[in-house]
Design an enzyme around this catalytic site. Structure first.
Site, mmCIF file in Angstrom:
data_model
loop_
_atom_site.group_PDB
_atom_site.id
_atom_site.type_symbol
_atom_site.label_atom_id
_atom_site.label_comp_id
_atom_site.label_asym_id
_atom_site.label_seq_id
_atom_site.Cartn_x
_atom_site.Cartn_y
_atom_site.Cartn_z
ATOM 1 N N ASP A 34 0.824 -1.216 0.000
ATOM 2 C CA ASP A 34 0.000 0.000 0.000
ATOM 3 C C ASP A 34 0.857 1.264 0.000
ATOM 4 O OD1 ASP A 34 -2.832 -1.152 2.054
ATOM 5 O OD2 ASP A 34 -1.951 -1.828 0.155
ATOM 6 N N VAL A 36 3.592 1.922 -1.373
ATOM 7 C CA VAL A 36 4.109 2.253 -2.713
ATOM 8 C C VAL A 36 3.019 2.991 -3.486
ATOM 9 C CG1 VAL A 36 4.846 1.283 -4.927
ATOM 10 C CG2 VAL A 36 5.662 0.270 -2.765
ATOM 11 N N ASP A 38 0.434 4.595 -2.230
ATOM 12 C CA ASP A 38 0.143 5.893 -1.597
ATOM 13 C C ASP A 38 1.162 6.964 -1.994
ATOM 14 O OD1 ASP A 38 -0.966 4.319 1.519
ATOM 15 O OD2 ASP A 38 -1.938 4.577 -0.455
ATOM 16 N N GLU A 113 -24.884 -18.603 -12.960
ATOM 17 C CA GLU A 113 -24.164 -17.533 -12.252
ATOM 18 C C GLU A 113 -24.743 -17.398 -10.846
ATOM 19 O OE1 GLU A 113 -24.574 -13.948 -14.581
ATOM 20 O OE2 GLU A 113 -24.310 -15.079 -16.445
ATOM 21 N N LYS A 115 -26.381 -15.577 -7.877
ATOM 22 C CA LYS A 115 -27.247 -14.393 -7.879
ATOM 23 C C LYS A 115 -26.806 -13.495 -6.717
ATOM 24 C CE LYS A 115 -32.082 -12.988 -8.327
ATOM 25 N NZ LYS A 115 -32.056 -11.955 -7.245
HETATM 26 N N1 0OX Z 1 -28.015 -10.556 -9.240
HETATM 27 C C1 0OX Z 1 -27.288 -11.185 -10.177
HETATM 28 O O1 0OX Z 1 -26.229 -11.732 -9.864
HETATM 29 C C2 0OX Z 1 -27.767 -11.195 -11.609
HETATM 30 C C3 0OX Z 1 -28.876 -10.447 -11.978
HETATM 31 N N2 0OX Z 1 -29.298 -10.437 -13.268
HETATM 32 C C4 0OX Z 1 -28.644 -11.181 -14.196
HETATM 33 O O2 0OX Z 1 -29.044 -11.207 -15.486
HETATM 34 C C5 0OX Z 1 -29.948 -10.186 -15.940
HETATM 35 C C6 0OX Z 1 -29.767 -10.030 -17.417
HETATM 36 C C7 0OX Z 1 -30.964 -10.621 -18.060
HETATM 37 C C8 0OX Z 1 -32.058 -10.697 -17.031
HETATM 38 C C9 0OX Z 1 -31.391 -10.551 -15.678
HETATM 39 N N3 0OX Z 1 -27.563 -11.925 -13.879
HETATM 40 C C10 0OX Z 1 -27.097 -11.953 -12.607
HETATM 41 N N4 0OX Z 1 -25.994 -12.708 -12.304
#
Ligand code: 0OX
Length: 326
Positions: A34, A36, A38, A113, A115
């Site tokens: 840090d 460096v 700063d 993914e 949420k």
């Molecule tokens: N909260 C999340 O992590 C998240 C929210 N939304 C979406 O996709 C959108 C794009 C198309 C409809 C929803 N992806 C996520 N990972």
């Protein structure tokens, strides 16, 4: 007229500091101590104070503005930020897969993914430079919170390529930052936040950007308004392309070849969610191929090509008050 050596030094410092910041906040892999960072930062501040004409919009010194805003301007989203249909059990997941296969006439791959339980934001870049950041609002009209989002260190002020696009993602407060913030608020006799999502929302709605800058917010980007603004032809590739542009993306994503793999992923993270450094409230399942997404289309409020599997709420935390932010 500023001598060339100073102009050159300022450019060098900007690039070096932005690289260090990227390593620390986006890759979570700092390459220098840090102190460096700063001392180089202070050198740039000194040069910019002596030569204000050398300040550029992507200078790291421009992340924390001094201004207190009067309010937030409205932002119209040309491409709506859709919501997601929620499902709560395996049967609904299977039914979703059946509908997709029926509509497309064959099996498909899904991108899973986590949420993230934060606040949806959209980030507009022109020629690789951040020009506007906004809340989702009602999906069509949000609020301009550019100044506040610029204080979020994992949001790049300048992308690795000078592309023009609108990225969308989740701005969230890590669990550790949430606990520390509530501890401080309690010590100061202030109301505490009920959960990290409310804390992130409250931090982004601050009119004083200096307060937002202290809240240690972060982001995971997961899509773009117009998929034609990327060269990727699928969601899984697009996440990698966003990462290569300099955005933070969630590393727990998985390309699943079947709905059974999707269910395994869901069960896996239902177990692991307590160990994650950020809160999640489920899993988002998306048909991977962009052409197939287009074929499936949207209902009025949500895509037909994605659903959110919601986890049952975690054991209720002892909450003193649930502060409702609009
Ligand atoms: N909260 C999340 O992590 C998240 C929210 N939304 C979406 O996709 C959108 C794009 C198309 C409809 C929803 N992806 C996520 N990972």
């Amino acid at each position: 007229m500023v001598e060339d050596s100073v102009v050159k030094r300022a450019k060098e410092l900007r690039e070096q500091l932005n690289q260090y910041s990227y390593e620390y906040y986006v890759k979570d892999a700092p390459s220098v101590e840090d102190f460096v960072y700063d001392s180089l930062y202070q050198e740039l501040v000194d040069i910019e104070n002596r030569h204000p004409e050398l300040v550029t919009e992507d200078s790291p010194t421009q992340r924390v503005g001094g201004r207190v805003l009067e309010g937030f301007e409205k932002v119209v989203h040309n491409v709506p930020l859709y919501s997601l249909n929620d499902v709560f059990n395996k049967e609904d997941i299977t039914a979703f897969d059946q509908r997709v296969q029926k509509a497309l006439g064959h099996q498909v791959s899904y991108t899973c993914e986590l949420k993230i339980d934060g606040l949806s934001v959209s980030l507009r870049y022109e020629d690789g430079k951040l020009v506007q950041g906004a809340t989702r609002g009602d999906g069509s009209v949000g609020e301009d919170i550019t100044e506040n989002l610029k204080t979020v260190r994992s949001i790049p002020l300048k992308l690795k390529n000078s592309v023009t696009l609108e990225a969308r993602g989740e701005c969230y407060m890590p669990k550790k930052s949430f606990m520390r913030l509530n501890q401080n608020r309690e010590e100061e006799g202030q109301d505490i936040f009920a959960n990290p999502r409310n804390a992130a929302a409250g931090s982004l709605r601050q009119l004083d950007t200096k307060i937002t800058a202290k809240r240690n917010l972060s982001t995971f980007l997961y899509s773009v308004a117009d998929t034609n603004s990327l060269s990727s032809s699928s969601q899984y590739e697009a996440l990698q392309e966003l990462e290569d542009l300099g955005f933070q993306t969630n590393q727990e994503r998985k390309l699943c070849r079947s709905i059974d793999e999707v269910w395994d992923y869901i069960e896996d993270f239902q177990e692991k969610r307590g160990d994650l450094p950020y809160e999640i409230d489920g899993v988002v399942i998306k048909v991977n191929d962009f052409d197939q997404q287009e074929t499936l289309g949207y209902t009025v409020k949500a895509p037909r090509w994605a659903i959110a599997y919601k986890f049952p709420p975690e054991e209720a935390q002892t909450v003193i008050r649930d502060i409702q932010w609009p």
